[in-house]
Design a protein around this motif. Structure first.
Motif, mmCIF file in Angstrom:
data_model
loop_
_atom_site.group_PDB
_atom_site.id
_atom_site.type_symbol
_atom_site.label_atom_id
_atom_site.label_comp_id
_atom_site.label_asym_id
_atom_site.label_seq_id
_atom_site.Cartn_x
_atom_site.Cartn_y
_atom_site.Cartn_z
ATOM 1 N N ALA A 1 48.934 -109.712 56.229
ATOM 2 C CA ALA A 1 48.534 -108.677 55.590
ATOM 3 C C ALA A 1 48.398 -107.859 53.680
ATOM 4 O O ALA A 1 48.177 -107.580 53.294
ATOM 5 C CB ALA A 1 48.394 -107.532 55.932
ATOM 6 N N VAL B 1 47.047 -117.877 60.603
ATOM 7 C CA VAL B 1 46.461 -117.004 61.535
ATOM 8 C C VAL B 1 45.807 -116.860 62.890
ATOM 9 O O VAL B 1 45.768 -117.350 63.581
ATOM 10 C CB VAL B 1 46.715 -115.703 61.450
ATOM 11 C CG1 VAL B 1 46.100 -114.309 62.036
ATOM 12 C CG2 VAL B 1 48.345 -114.840 60.396
ATOM 13 N N ASP B 2 44.268 -117.322 62.248
ATOM 14 C CA ASP B 2 43.106 -117.922 62.873
ATOM 15 C C ASP B 2 42.604 -118.733 61.828
ATOM 16 O O ASP B 2 41.939 -119.154 61.044
ATOM 17 C CB ASP B 2 42.459 -116.479 62.727
ATOM 18 C CG ASP B 2 41.216 -116.659 63.307
ATOM 19 O OD1 ASP B 2 41.161 -117.325 63.881
ATOM 20 O OD2 ASP B 2 40.796 -115.950 63.985
ATOM 21 N N TYR C 1 46.392 -116.267 55.757
ATOM 22 C CA TYR C 1 45.176 -116.336 56.192
ATOM 23 C C TYR C 1 44.588 -117.352 57.914
ATOM 24 O O TYR C 1 44.032 -116.807 58.931
ATOM 25 C CB TYR C 1 43.863 -115.598 55.337
ATOM 26 C CG TYR C 1 43.166 -114.518 55.708
ATOM 27 C CD1 TYR C 1 43.133 -114.100 56.859
ATOM 28 C CD2 TYR C 1 41.194 -115.093 55.583
ATOM 29 C CE1 TYR C 1 42.331 -113.378 57.289
ATOM 30 C CE2 TYR C 1 40.165 -113.963 56.182
ATOM 31 C CZ TYR C 1 40.860 -113.333 57.080
ATOM 32 O OH TYR C 1 39.453 -112.697 58.328
ATOM 33 N N ASN D 1 39.130 -118.581 59.932
ATOM 34 C CA ASN D 1 39.285 -118.761 58.501
ATOM 35 C C ASN D 1 39.650 -119.865 57.546
ATOM 36 O O ASN D 1 39.570 -119.732 56.341
ATOM 37 C CB ASN D 1 40.751 -117.108 58.533
ATOM 38 C CG ASN D 1 40.327 -116.053 59.266
ATOM 39 O OD1 ASN D 1 39.450 -115.801 59.603
ATOM 40 N ND2 ASN D 1 41.201 -115.967 59.690
ATOM 41 N N GLY E 1 46.355 -104.847 62.011
ATOM 42 C CA GLY E 1 46.796 -105.303 62.749
ATOM 43 C C GLY E 1 47.383 -106.236 63.940
ATOM 44 O O GLY E 1 47.691 -106.404 64.793
ATOM 45 N N SER E 2 46.710 -108.173 62.980
ATOM 46 C CA SER E 2 46.587 -108.955 63.896
ATOM 47 C C SER E 2 48.304 -109.099 62.666
ATOM 48 O O SER E 2 48.892 -109.175 63.706
ATOM 49 C CB SER E 2 45.944 -109.430 63.233
ATOM 50 O OG SER E 2 44.837 -109.316 63.803
ATOM 51 N N ASN E 3 48.367 -109.115 61.535
ATOM 52 C CA ASN E 3 49.894 -109.801 61.016
ATOM 53 C C ASN E 3 50.305 -108.865 60.092
ATOM 54 O O ASN E 3 49.522 -109.148 59.101
ATOM 55 C CB ASN E 3 49.559 -111.098 61.133
ATOM 56 C CG ASN E 3 51.412 -111.386 60.438
ATOM 57 O OD1 ASN E 3 51.437 -111.603 60.078
ATOM 58 N ND2 ASN E 3 51.625 -113.104 61.718
ATOM 59 N N SER F 1 41.395 -105.792 57.543
ATOM 60 C CA SER F 1 41.806 -106.426 58.323
ATOM 61 C C SER F 1 43.047 -107.099 59.077
ATOM 62 O O SER F 1 42.495 -106.723 60.289
ATOM 63 C CB SER F 1 40.613 -107.283 58.676
ATOM 64 O OG SER F 1 41.112 -108.469 57.878
ATOM 65 N N MET F 2 43.584 -107.345 58.407
ATOM 66 C CA MET F 2 44.502 -108.126 58.958
ATOM 67 C C MET F 2 46.013 -107.556 59.345
ATOM 68 O O MET F 2 46.908 -107.701 59.767
ATOM 69 C CB MET F 2 45.647 -108.922 57.940
ATOM 70 C CG MET F 2 44.003 -110.697 57.930
ATOM 71 S SD MET F 2 44.216 -111.653 59.485
ATOM 72 C CE MET F 2 46.000 -111.993 59.837
ATOM 73 N N THR G 1 39.369 -107.756 53.200
ATOM 74 C CA THR G 1 39.349 -109.646 54.348
ATOM 75 C C THR G 1 41.640 -108.462 54.453
ATOM 76 O O THR G 1 42.007 -108.902 55.540
ATOM 77 C CB THR G 1 39.639 -110.371 54.012
ATOM 78 O OG1 THR G 1 39.917 -110.328 52.454
ATOM 79 C CG2 THR G 1 38.223 -110.591 53.874
#
Length: 335
Positions: free
Chosen positions: A264, A179-180, A176, A183, A258-260, A255-256, A252
């Motif tokens: 997720a 990716v960002d 997590y 976090n 759509g991003s990765n 929520s991931m 959490t």
């Protein structure tokens, strides 16, 4: 000259032996009285009914059959007695083997004790060359009664599953974080939860329930219920996955998506582990409570055990005596 005329080689009298008077009389009488005999005629059978020997009116069973039945019954009783003796002998042999095994276990446990007579710690199982030595003694077969073996081992397995879930949570929060970078708080907290909750959970709720089943301690039961209730609440919070709390829960993880997607999926797996922890925690809490009610423990006994433990604890007695002496010296000094 007549005497000289006879044949000297001829029989003087031609005698027929069957013409004898006695023979002819016997043969003529037998012919008159005997007649022709037919063994299958009714008249002849009727004439011989008086001479037949009747069958006995008693039991038709031969005496030898009664003797065979009695012998078979005796043989059956003897076989049953032999089978019973064989079964008893097998049970005695099993008991002897069990006693021998227990004796060997007792000898091994005695050999594992220190010179002072106390049990040598064996958990965690560390190699002999390790500078860190085991901190606790744990033996389910020796310490825990047989009826509580299963539930106590399940609590131990739950604790190991709890530690494995916290470790996987660290990996999920690391993914997590990759990716960002924002976090990083979750990643740092996940490391803290793993390092903190793994040993604390062992000391605060697993060891109390182990001691409770080992010594039937009411105080240990109440301490376990109090701590483990909060542990179940923490499981539920970790399953939910509130952001910035260091938990890879469902919020959490979703929520991931759509991003990765890969991250997720990893976080969803960990969220599933937290869910299993929550469910197992609730089930085992109910099971321990049902066992607790059968032991006869109560809050009054817990208070008595706590008061006796405080009064008999040497460290507490020393501290209390020191505090009382300091207070007395202060009172005399001020006077």
């Amino acid at each position: 000259m007549s005497g000289f005329d006879s044949n000297p080689f001829a029989d003087p009298v031609d005698v027929n032996p069957f013409q004898d008077a006695s023979v002819t009389q016997a043969t003529s009488g037998a012919t008159e009285t005997t007649g022709e005999f037919n063994p299958f005629s009714a008249n002849d059978m009727g004439n011989h009914t008086g001479t037949t020997i009747p069958i006995s009116s008693g039991s038709t069973q031969p005496a030898i059959l009664q003797t065979s039945v009695e012998q078979s019954a005796q043989a059956a009783v003897t076989a049953a007695a032999q089978a019973s003796l064989v079964k008893q002998q097998e049970e005695l042999e099993k008991k002897a083997a069990e006693l021998e095994r227990k004796e060997k276990d007792l000898q091994n446990r005695t050999a594992g004790r220190t010179n002072t007579g106390t049990k040598e710690n064996n958990w965690p199982p560390l190699p002999s060359f390790s500078p860190v030595k085991p901190c606790f003694y744990q033996d389910f077969d020796e310490d825990i009664p047989e009826e509580y073996h299963r539930i106590c081992k399940r609590m131990y397995y739950l604790w190991m599953f709890h530690c494995a879930t916290l470790f996987l949570n660290v990996l999920a929060c690391l993914a997590y974080f990759t990716v960002d970078a924002q976090n990083g708080v979750d990643f740092g907290l996940s490391i803290l939860w793993f390092l903190l909750f793994s040993p604390v959970s062992f000391v605060c709720w697993y060891r109390p329930v182990y001691r409770a089943f080992r010594s039937d301690s009411s105080f240990s039961f109440f301490f376990f219920f109090f701590v483990f209730f909060f542990q179940v609440a923490v499981y539920i919070i970790q399953t939910v996955g509130i952001p910035r709390w260091g938990n890879s829960g469902w919020i959490t993880a979703i929520s991931m998506i759509g991003s990765n997607l890969a991250v997720a999926v990893v976080m969803m797996v960990v969220a599933g582990f937290f869910t299993v922890n929550s469910v197992l925690g609730i089930i085992l809490l109910k099971m321990v409570h049902s066992k607790y009610r059968r032991t006869g423990a109560s809050f009054t006994k817990a208070q008595q055990e706590f008061s006796q433990g405080v009064l008999t604890n040497r460290n507490i007695q020393t501290a209390a005596a020191g505090a009382a002496a300091s207070a007395a010296q202060g009172a005399f000094g001020s006077a």
